[in-house]
Motif scaffolding. Structure first.
Motif, PDB file in Angstrom:
ATOM      1  N   UNK A  94      28.356  25.256  20.052  1.00 12.05           N
ATOM      2  CA  UNK A  94      28.675  24.105  20.894  1.00 12.05           C
ATOM      3  C   UNK A  94      29.126  22.942  20.013  1.00 12.05           C
ATOM      4  N   UNK A  95      29.781  21.984  20.631  1.00 15.10           N
ATOM      5  CA  UNK A  95      30.225  20.793  19.906  1.00 15.10           C
ATOM      6  C   UNK A  95      29.039  20.065  19.273  1.00 15.10           C
ATOM      7  N   UNK A  96      27.940  19.964  20.006  1.00 17.54           N
ATOM      8  CA  UNK A  96      26.744  19.293  19.482  1.00 17.54           C
ATOM      9  C   UNK A  96      26.185  20.040  18.277  1.00 17.54           C
ATOM     10  N   UNK A  97      26.144  21.368  18.353  1.00 10.78           N
ATOM     11  CA  UNK A  97      25.653  22.156  17.219  1.00 10.78           C
ATOM     12  C   UNK A  97      26.547  21.969  15.997  1.00 10.78           C
ATOM     13  N   UNK A  98      27.847  22.001  16.229  1.00  7.95           N
ATOM     14  CA  UNK A  98      28.803  21.819  15.136  1.00  7.95           C
ATOM     15  C   UNK A  98      28.598  20.452  14.484  1.00  7.95           C
ATOM     16  N   UNK A  99      28.510  19.426  15.318  1.00 10.77           N
ATOM     17  CA  UNK A  99      28.356  18.060  14.793  1.00 10.77           C
ATOM     18  C   UNK A  99      27.057  17.933  14.007  1.00 10.77           C
ATOM     19  N   UNK A 100      25.973  18.458  14.522  1.00 10.19           N
ATOM     20  CA  UNK A 100      24.690  18.391  13.812  1.00 10.19           C
ATOM     21  C   UNK A 100      24.777  19.064  12.445  1.00 10.19           C
ATOM     22  N   UNK A 101      25.367  20.240  12.408  1.00 14.95           N
ATOM     23  CA  UNK A 101      25.480  20.968  11.141  1.00 14.95           C
ATOM     24  C   UNK A 101      26.361  20.230  10.145  1.00 14.95           C
ATOM     25  N   UNK A 102      27.470  19.702  10.629  1.00 13.22           N
ATOM     26  CA  UNK A 102      28.381  18.977   9.739  1.00 13.22           C
ATOM     27  C   UNK A 102      27.735  17.684   9.245  1.00 13.22           C
ATOM     28  N   UNK A 103      27.044  16.992  10.121  1.00 11.75           N
ATOM     29  CA  UNK A 103      26.370  15.764   9.706  1.00 11.75           C
ATOM     30  C   UNK A 103      25.309  16.056   8.642  1.00 11.75           C
ATOM     31  N   UNK A 104      24.616  17.185   8.769  1.00  8.14           N
ATOM     32  CA  UNK A 104      23.637  17.574   7.757  1.00  8.14           C
ATOM     33  C   UNK A 104      24.317  17.826   6.421  1.00  8.14           C
ATOM     34  N   UNK A 142      26.767  16.297   5.198  1.00  2.50           N
ATOM     35  CA  UNK A 142      27.033  15.009   4.554  1.00  2.50           C
ATOM     36  C   UNK A 142      25.782  14.363   3.965  1.00  2.50           C
ATOM     37  N   UNK A 143      24.633  14.566   4.599  1.00  3.91           N
ATOM     38  CA  UNK A 143      23.439  13.819   4.209  1.00  3.91           C
ATOM     39  C   UNK A 143      22.416  14.627   3.429  1.00  3.91           C
ATOM     40  N   UNK A 144      22.514  15.932   3.446  1.00  6.09           N
ATOM     41  CA  UNK A 144      21.488  16.761   2.800  1.00  6.09           C
ATOM     42  C   UNK A 144      21.555  16.648   1.275  1.00  6.09           C
ATOM     43  N   UNK A 145      20.377  16.469   0.681  1.00  2.00           N
ATOM     44  CA  UNK A 145      20.320  16.453  -0.774  1.00  2.00           C
ATOM     45  C   UNK A 145      20.373  17.872  -1.311  1.00  2.00           C
ATOM     46  N   UNK A 146      19.813  18.795  -0.583  1.00  2.16           N
ATOM     47  CA  UNK A 146      20.010  20.206  -0.904  1.00  2.16           C
ATOM     48  C   UNK A 146      20.484  20.897   0.365  1.00  2.16           C
ATOM     49  N   UNK A 147      20.983  22.092   0.212  1.00  2.00           N
ATOM     50  CA  UNK A 147      21.592  22.781   1.349  1.00  2.00           C
ATOM     51  C   UNK A 147      20.599  23.541   2.200  1.00  2.00           C
ATOM     52  N   UNK A 148      19.339  23.619   1.802  1.00  2.00           N
ATOM     53  CA  UNK A 148      18.399  24.481   2.508  1.00  2.00           C
ATOM     54  C   UNK A 148      18.214  24.081   3.968  1.00  2.00           C
ATOM     55  N   UNK A 149      18.130  22.790   4.259  1.00  2.00           N
ATOM     56  CA  UNK A 149      17.963  22.347   5.649  1.00  2.00           C
ATOM     57  C   UNK A 149      19.169  22.746   6.485  1.00  2.00           C
ATOM     58  N   UNK A 150      20.347  22.504   5.941  1.00  2.00           N
ATOM     59  CA  UNK A 150      21.566  22.869   6.659  1.00  2.00           C
ATOM     60  C   UNK A 150      21.646  24.383   6.849  1.00  2.00           C
ATOM     61  N   UNK A 151      21.332  25.126   5.811  1.00  2.00           N
ATOM     62  CA  UNK A 151      21.413  26.580   5.902  1.00  2.00           C
ATOM     63  C   UNK A 151      20.418  27.138   6.917  1.00  2.00           C
ATOM     64  N   UNK A 152      19.209  26.584   6.940  1.00  2.00           N
ATOM     65  CA  UNK A 152      18.218  27.035   7.919  1.00  2.00           C
ATOM     66  C   UNK A 152      18.673  26.718   9.339  1.00  2.00           C
ATOM     67  N   UNK A 153      19.232  25.535   9.541  1.00  2.00           N
ATOM     68  CA  UNK A 153      19.750  25.179  10.863  1.00  2.00           C
ATOM     69  C   UNK A 153      20.907  26.084  11.255  1.00  2.00           C
ATOM     70  N   UNK A 154      21.769  26.353  10.302  1.00  8.50           N
ATOM     71  CA  UNK A 154      22.911  27.224  10.571  1.00  8.50           C
ATOM     72  C   UNK A 154      22.442  28.626  10.925  1.00  8.50           C
ATOM     73  N   UNK A 155      21.444  29.125  10.193  1.00  9.33           N
ATOM     74  CA  UNK A 155      20.884  30.442  10.521  1.00  9.33           C
ATOM     75  C   UNK A 155      20.300  30.461  11.928  1.00  9.33           C
ATOM     76  N   UNK A 156      19.627  29.389  12.315  1.00  7.76           N
ATOM     77  CA  UNK A 156      19.078  29.305  13.670  1.00  7.76           C
ATOM     78  C   UNK A 156      20.172  29.312  14.718  1.00  7.76           C
ATOM     79  N   UNK A 157      21.236  28.538  14.477  1.00  7.46           N
ATOM     80  CA  UNK A 157      22.365  28.503  15.420  1.00  7.46           C
ATOM     81  C   UNK A 157      23.037  29.866  15.498  1.00  7.46           C
ATOM     82  N   UNK A 158      23.197  30.518  14.356  1.00  5.03           N
ATOM     83  CA  UNK A 158      23.812  31.848  14.350  1.00  5.03           C
ATOM     84  C   UNK A 158      22.946  32.860  15.091  1.00  5.03           C
TER      85      UNK A 158
END
Length: 139
Positions: free
Chosen positions: A61-71, A73-89
């Motif tokens: 969804x657009x909201x999921x995409x935006x959340x992942x992309x925003x992460x 930009x702001x994540x100091x490491x990729x683990x949070x983004x990767x975990x969120x992406x895995x959940x969305x997938x």
């Protein structure tokens, strides 16, 4: 490739319309600079658009995409983004698997009705040859 691009160049590179890019912009996925009335897209915008198009292709969804992309930009490491992406997938996979199961069930039902109709046509042809008139409907 330059460090910046116009909307026309970006649209051409990604095979999308300028209207699509403006849509992504209106939802905060890209945020070009302005020079006069022209939008100027940075490497960051290009990366964000690339990620957005990948998410769209995956059916997020657009909201999921935006959340992942925003992460991103702001994540100091990729683990949070990767975990969120895995959940969305995982959610997307589950939805697609359910759709596949539903489609398979409908295809089986269609095949059953096709067999019934063919059998009835054979029966009708045999009845016509013998002078009878059957009165049935598939179901």
């Amino acid at each position: 490739m330059n460090d910046t691009q116009t909307i026309t160049e970006l649209a051409r590179d990604f095979g999308v319309t300028t209207r699509a890019i403006r849509y992504w912009e209106s939802h905060g996925l890209v945020s070009p600079a302005r020079e006069g009335g022209n939008r100027i897209y940075s490497k960051r915008d290009r990366t964000r658009l690339k990620l957005a198009l990948r998410g769209k292709r995956l059916g997020l969804s657009l909201a999921e995409i935006k959340d992942l992309i925003d992460m991103y930009d702001t994540a100091e490491d990729e683990s949070t983004q990767l975990l969120s992406f895995l959940g969305a997938l995982a959610q997307r996979r589950a939805a697609l698997e359910q759709q596949r199961d539903d489609i398979q069930a409908v295809l089986k039902e269609i095949a059953r009705f096709e067999r019934q109709c063919r059998d009835m046509l054979k029966s009708d042809a045999a009845a016509a040859d013998s002078g009878r008139r059957p009165n049935r409907h598939p179901g």
